[in-house]
Design a protein around this motif. Structure first.
Motif, PDB file in Angstrom:
ATOM      1  N   THR A 295      -6.413  45.797  16.342  1.00 46.86           N
ATOM      2  CA  THR A 295      -7.782  45.330  16.094  1.00 46.86           C
ATOM      3  C   THR A 295      -7.799  44.130  15.156  1.00 46.86           C
ATOM      4  O   THR A 295      -8.554  43.188  15.366  1.00 46.86           O
TER       5      THR A 295
ATOM      6  N   GLU B 234      -5.513  41.859  14.826  1.00 40.74           N
ATOM      7  CA  GLU B 234      -5.057  40.681  15.572  1.00 40.74           C
ATOM      8  C   GLU B 234      -6.156  40.154  16.480  1.00 40.74           C
ATOM      9  O   GLU B 234      -6.305  38.940  16.645  1.00 40.74           O
ATOM     10  N   TYR B 235      -6.913  41.049  17.092  1.00 37.55           N
ATOM     11  CA  TYR B 235      -8.050  40.616  17.905  1.00 37.55           C
ATOM     12  C   TYR B 235      -9.079  39.887  17.037  1.00 37.55           C
ATOM     13  O   TYR B 235      -9.646  38.880  17.449  1.00 37.55           O
ATOM     14  N   ALA B 236      -9.321  40.398  15.846  1.00 35.92           N
ATOM     15  CA  ALA B 236     -10.298  39.769  14.948  1.00 35.92           C
ATOM     16  C   ALA B 236      -9.846  38.368  14.549  1.00 35.92           C
ATOM     17  O   ALA B 236     -10.638  37.421  14.576  1.00 35.92           O
TER      18      ALA B 236
ATOM     19  N   GLY C 196      -7.760  36.442  16.190  1.00 40.94           N
ATOM     20  CA  GLY C 196      -7.825  35.617  17.395  1.00 40.94           C
ATOM     21  C   GLY C 196      -9.240  35.177  17.713  1.00 40.94           C
ATOM     22  O   GLY C 196      -9.479  34.027  18.103  1.00 40.94           O
ATOM     23  N   THR C 197     -10.194  36.077  17.551  1.00 37.56           N
ATOM     24  CA  THR C 197     -11.599  35.755  17.804  1.00 37.56           C
ATOM     25  C   THR C 197     -12.107  34.720  16.807  1.00 37.56           C
ATOM     26  O   THR C 197     -12.799  33.765  17.188  1.00 37.56           O
ATOM     27  N   ILE C 198     -11.758  34.872  15.549  1.00 37.72           N
ATOM     28  CA  ILE C 198     -12.181  33.906  14.530  1.00 37.72           C
ATOM     29  C   ILE C 198     -11.562  32.539  14.810  1.00 37.72           C
ATOM     30  O   ILE C 198     -12.233  31.499  14.697  1.00 37.72           O
TER      31      ILE C 198
ATOM     32  N   ALA D 181     -10.649  31.353  17.740  1.00 37.33           N
ATOM     33  CA  ALA D 181     -11.317  30.787  18.918  1.00 37.33           C
ATOM     34  C   ALA D 181     -12.687  30.232  18.555  1.00 37.33           C
ATOM     35  O   ALA D 181     -13.078  29.157  19.045  1.00 37.33           O
ATOM     36  N   CYS D 182     -13.420  30.927  17.706  1.00 34.52           N
ATOM     37  CA  CYS D 182     -14.735  30.437  17.269  1.00 34.52           C
ATOM     38  C   CYS D 182     -14.611  29.168  16.445  1.00 34.52           C
ATOM     39  O   CYS D 182     -15.411  28.236  16.593  1.00 34.52           O
TER      40      CYS D 182
END
Length: 62
Positions: A20, A22-24, A26-28, A30-31
């Motif tokens: 989770t 790592e997903y966070a 990655g999402t930050i 990308a944003c």
């Protein structure tokens, strides 16, 4: 424990996906990249260039 048994144990417990956190991250990332692209696109010279490209592309007759 034999070498083969140790390898089997490692394969069973190996982390096969992102967590989770790592997903966070990655999402930050990308944003942040999207915000950077938006800032570049909204700059005056780039906006004019993109508008000219779109206008040229739409005016071409096939």
């Amino acid at each position: 424990m034999s070498l083969a048994a140790a390898v089997r144990q490692l394969r069973r417990t190996k982390d096969a996906g992102m967590t989770t956190a790592e997903y966070a991250v990655g999402t930050i990332a990308a944003c942040a990249f999207a915000a950077l692209l938006l800032a570049v696109i909204k700059s005056g010279s780039i906006e004019t260039l993109v508008a000219n490209v779109i206008t040229t592309a739409l005016s071409v007759s096939l």
